[in-house]
Design a protein around this motif. Structure first.
Motif, PDB file in Angstrom:
ATOM      1  N   SER A   1       6.504 -11.471 -15.435  1.00  0.00           N
ATOM      2  CA  SER A   1       7.310 -10.421 -14.809  1.00  0.00           C
ATOM      3  C   SER A   1       6.554  -9.100 -14.755  1.00  0.00           C
ATOM      4  O   SER A   1       6.579  -8.407 -13.728  1.00  0.00           O
ATOM      5  CB  SER A   1       8.642 -10.263 -15.533  1.00  0.00           C
ATOM      6  N   TYR A   2       5.839  -8.718 -15.835  1.00  0.00           N
ATOM      7  CA  TYR A   2       5.092  -7.463 -15.816  1.00  0.00           C
ATOM      8  C   TYR A   2       3.881  -7.550 -14.894  1.00  0.00           C
ATOM      9  O   TYR A   2       3.500  -6.555 -14.271  1.00  0.00           O
ATOM     10  CB  TYR A   2       4.662  -7.061 -17.223  1.00  0.00           C
ATOM     11  N   THR A   3       3.271  -8.714 -14.780  1.00  0.00           N
ATOM     12  CA  THR A   3       2.163  -8.875 -13.844  1.00  0.00           C
ATOM     13  C   THR A   3       2.654  -8.722 -12.410  1.00  0.00           C
ATOM     14  O   THR A   3       2.039  -8.018 -11.603  1.00  0.00           O
ATOM     15  CB  THR A   3       1.494 -10.246 -14.043  1.00  0.00           C
ATOM     16  N   LEU A   4       3.756  -9.354 -12.086  1.00  0.00           N
ATOM     17  CA  LEU A   4       4.332  -9.226 -10.746  1.00  0.00           C
ATOM     18  C   LEU A   4       4.727  -7.780 -10.469  1.00  0.00           C
ATOM     19  O   LEU A   4       4.471  -7.252  -9.384  1.00  0.00           O
ATOM     20  CB  LEU A   4       5.543 -10.156 -10.609  1.00  0.00           C
ATOM     21  N   TRP A   5       5.320  -7.113 -11.445  1.00  0.00           N
ATOM     22  CA  TRP A   5       5.715  -5.718 -11.307  1.00  0.00           C
ATOM     23  C   TRP A   5       4.480  -4.846 -11.049  1.00  0.00           C
ATOM     24  O   TRP A   5       4.493  -3.965 -10.192  1.00  0.00           O
ATOM     25  CB  TRP A   5       6.431  -5.277 -12.568  1.00  0.00           C
ATOM     26  N   GLY A   6       3.396  -5.105 -11.758  1.00  0.00           N
ATOM     27  CA  GLY A   6       2.162  -4.351 -11.556  1.00  0.00           C
ATOM     28  C   GLY A   6       1.587  -4.559 -10.171  1.00  0.00           C
ATOM     29  O   GLY A   6       1.108  -3.608  -9.534  1.00  0.00           O
ATOM     30  N   TRP A   7       1.603  -5.786  -9.672  1.00  0.00           N
ATOM     31  CA  TRP A   7       1.106  -6.060  -8.318  1.00  0.00           C
ATOM     32  C   TRP A   7       1.942  -5.323  -7.270  1.00  0.00           C
ATOM     33  O   TRP A   7       1.399  -4.776  -6.312  1.00  0.00           O
ATOM     34  CB  TRP A   7       1.101  -7.545  -8.034  1.00  0.00           C
ATOM     35  N   ILE A   8       3.242  -5.321  -7.463  1.00  0.00           N
ATOM     36  CA  ILE A   8       4.113  -4.616  -6.521  1.00  0.00           C
ATOM     37  C   ILE A   8       3.830  -3.117  -6.556  1.00  0.00           C
ATOM     38  O   ILE A   8       3.757  -2.457  -5.518  1.00  0.00           O
ATOM     39  CB  ILE A   8       5.596  -4.925  -6.829  1.00  0.00           C
ATOM     40  N   GLU A   9       3.649  -2.555  -7.746  1.00  0.00           N
ATOM     41  CA  GLU A   9       3.338  -1.131  -7.864  1.00  0.00           C
ATOM     42  C   GLU A   9       2.006  -0.803  -7.209  1.00  0.00           C
ATOM     43  O   GLU A   9       1.874   0.209  -6.532  1.00  0.00           O
ATOM     44  CB  GLU A   9       3.315  -0.705  -9.336  1.00  0.00           C
ATOM     45  N   LEU A  10       0.995  -1.636  -7.408  1.00  0.00           N
ATOM     46  CA  LEU A  10      -0.305  -1.395  -6.772  1.00  0.00           C
ATOM     47  C   LEU A  10      -0.204  -1.479  -5.257  1.00  0.00           C
ATOM     48  O   LEU A  10      -0.877  -0.735  -4.538  1.00  0.00           O
ATOM     49  CB  LEU A  10      -1.340  -2.396  -7.289  1.00  0.00           C
ATOM     50  N   TYR A  11       0.606  -2.379  -4.761  1.00  0.00           N
ATOM     51  CA  TYR A  11       0.785  -2.526  -3.319  1.00  0.00           C
ATOM     52  C   TYR A  11       1.452  -1.286  -2.721  1.00  0.00           C
ATOM     53  O   TYR A  11       1.174  -0.910  -1.593  1.00  0.00           O
ATOM     54  CB  TYR A  11       1.623  -3.778  -3.029  1.00  0.00           C
ATOM     55  N   ASN A  12       2.334  -0.633  -3.500  1.00  0.00           N
ATOM     56  CA  ASN A  12       3.082   0.517  -3.000  1.00  0.00           C
ATOM     57  C   ASN A  12       2.362   1.848  -3.187  1.00  0.00           C
ATOM     58  O   ASN A  12       2.867   2.878  -2.735  1.00  0.00           O
ATOM     59  CB  ASN A  12       4.456   0.587  -3.672  1.00  0.00           C
ATOM     60  N   VAL A  13       1.204   1.867  -3.819  1.00  0.00           N
ATOM     61  CA  VAL A  13       0.465   3.109  -4.009  1.00  0.00           C
ATOM     62  C   VAL A  13      -0.164   3.503  -2.669  1.00  0.00           C
ATOM     63  O   VAL A  13      -0.833   2.704  -2.031  1.00  0.00           O
ATOM     64  CB  VAL A  13      -0.638   2.925  -5.090  1.00  0.00           C
ATOM     65  N   PRO A  14       0.047   4.754  -2.257  1.00  0.00           N
ATOM     66  CA  PRO A  14      -0.551   5.180  -0.975  1.00  0.00           C
ATOM     67  C   PRO A  14      -2.059   5.318  -1.123  1.00  0.00           C
ATOM     68  O   PRO A  14      -2.570   5.580  -2.220  1.00  0.00           O
ATOM     69  CB  PRO A  14       0.106   6.530  -0.699  1.00  0.00           C
ATOM     70  N   PRO A  15      -2.802   5.171  -0.034  1.00  0.00           N
ATOM     71  CA  PRO A  15      -4.253   5.319  -0.112  1.00  0.00           C
ATOM     72  C   PRO A  15      -4.633   6.748  -0.489  1.00  0.00           C
ATOM     73  O   PRO A  15      -3.952   7.700  -0.116  1.00  0.00           O
ATOM     74  CB  PRO A  15      -4.743   4.972   1.284  1.00  0.00           C
ATOM     75  N   ALA A  16      -5.741   6.883  -1.221  1.00  0.00           N
ATOM     76  CA  ALA A  16      -6.202   8.208  -1.641  1.00  0.00           C
ATOM     77  C   ALA A  16      -6.735   8.983  -0.439  1.00  0.00           C
ATOM     78  O   ALA A  16      -7.388   8.426   0.434  1.00  0.00           O
ATOM     79  CB  ALA A  16      -7.272   8.054  -2.698  1.00  0.00           C
ATOM     80  N   GLN A  17      -6.466  10.278  -0.430  1.00  0.00           N
ATOM     81  CA  GLN A  17      -6.985  11.159   0.605  1.00  0.00           C
ATOM     82  C   GLN A  17      -8.349  11.663   0.164  1.00  0.00           C
ATOM     83  O   GLN A  17      -8.473  12.388  -0.810  1.00  0.00           O
ATOM     84  CB  GLN A  17      -6.036  12.337   0.828  1.00  0.00           C
ATOM     85  N   LEU A  18      -9.400  11.266   0.880  1.00  0.00           N
ATOM     86  CA  LEU A  18     -10.737  11.706   0.526  1.00  0.00           C
ATOM     87  C   LEU A  18     -11.011  13.077   1.149  1.00  0.00           C
ATOM     88  O   LEU A  18     -10.581  13.355   2.260  1.00  0.00           O
ATOM     89  CB  LEU A  18     -11.766  10.684   1.026  1.00  0.00           C
ATOM     90  N   PRO A  19     -11.741  13.954   0.441  1.00  0.00           N
ATOM     91  CA  PRO A  19     -12.009  15.290   0.977  1.00  0.00           C
ATOM     92  C   PRO A  19     -12.986  15.267   2.130  1.00  0.00           C
ATOM     93  O   PRO A  19     -13.720  14.402   2.380  1.00  0.00           O
ATOM     94  CB  PRO A  19     -12.590  16.048  -0.210  1.00  0.00           C
TER      95      PRO A  19
END
Length: 49
Positions: free
Chosen positions: A31-49
């Motif tokens: 359950s925590y592994t699945l939760w982590g994958w979902i959280e990583l999927y929902n992280v927006p891409p970083a804005q590079l300078p």
């Protein structure tokens, strides 16, 4: 004398400490592994300078 009755399946499962140990480790792990994958999927891409 009482006829022998078959033990219910749920009682046999709950009487097995090794099965309970494995389930207590595997269920949170999955359950925590699945939760982590979902959280990583929902992280927006970083804005590079």
């Amino acid at each position: 004398m009482k006829p022998t009755q078959k033990t219910p399946l749920l009682q046999r499962l709950m009487d097995n400490p090794w099965l309970l140990l494995v389930l207590g480790v595997v269920i949170p792990l999955l359950s925590y592994t699945l939760w982590g994958w979902i959280e990583l999927y929902n992280v927006p891409p970083a804005q590079l300078p």
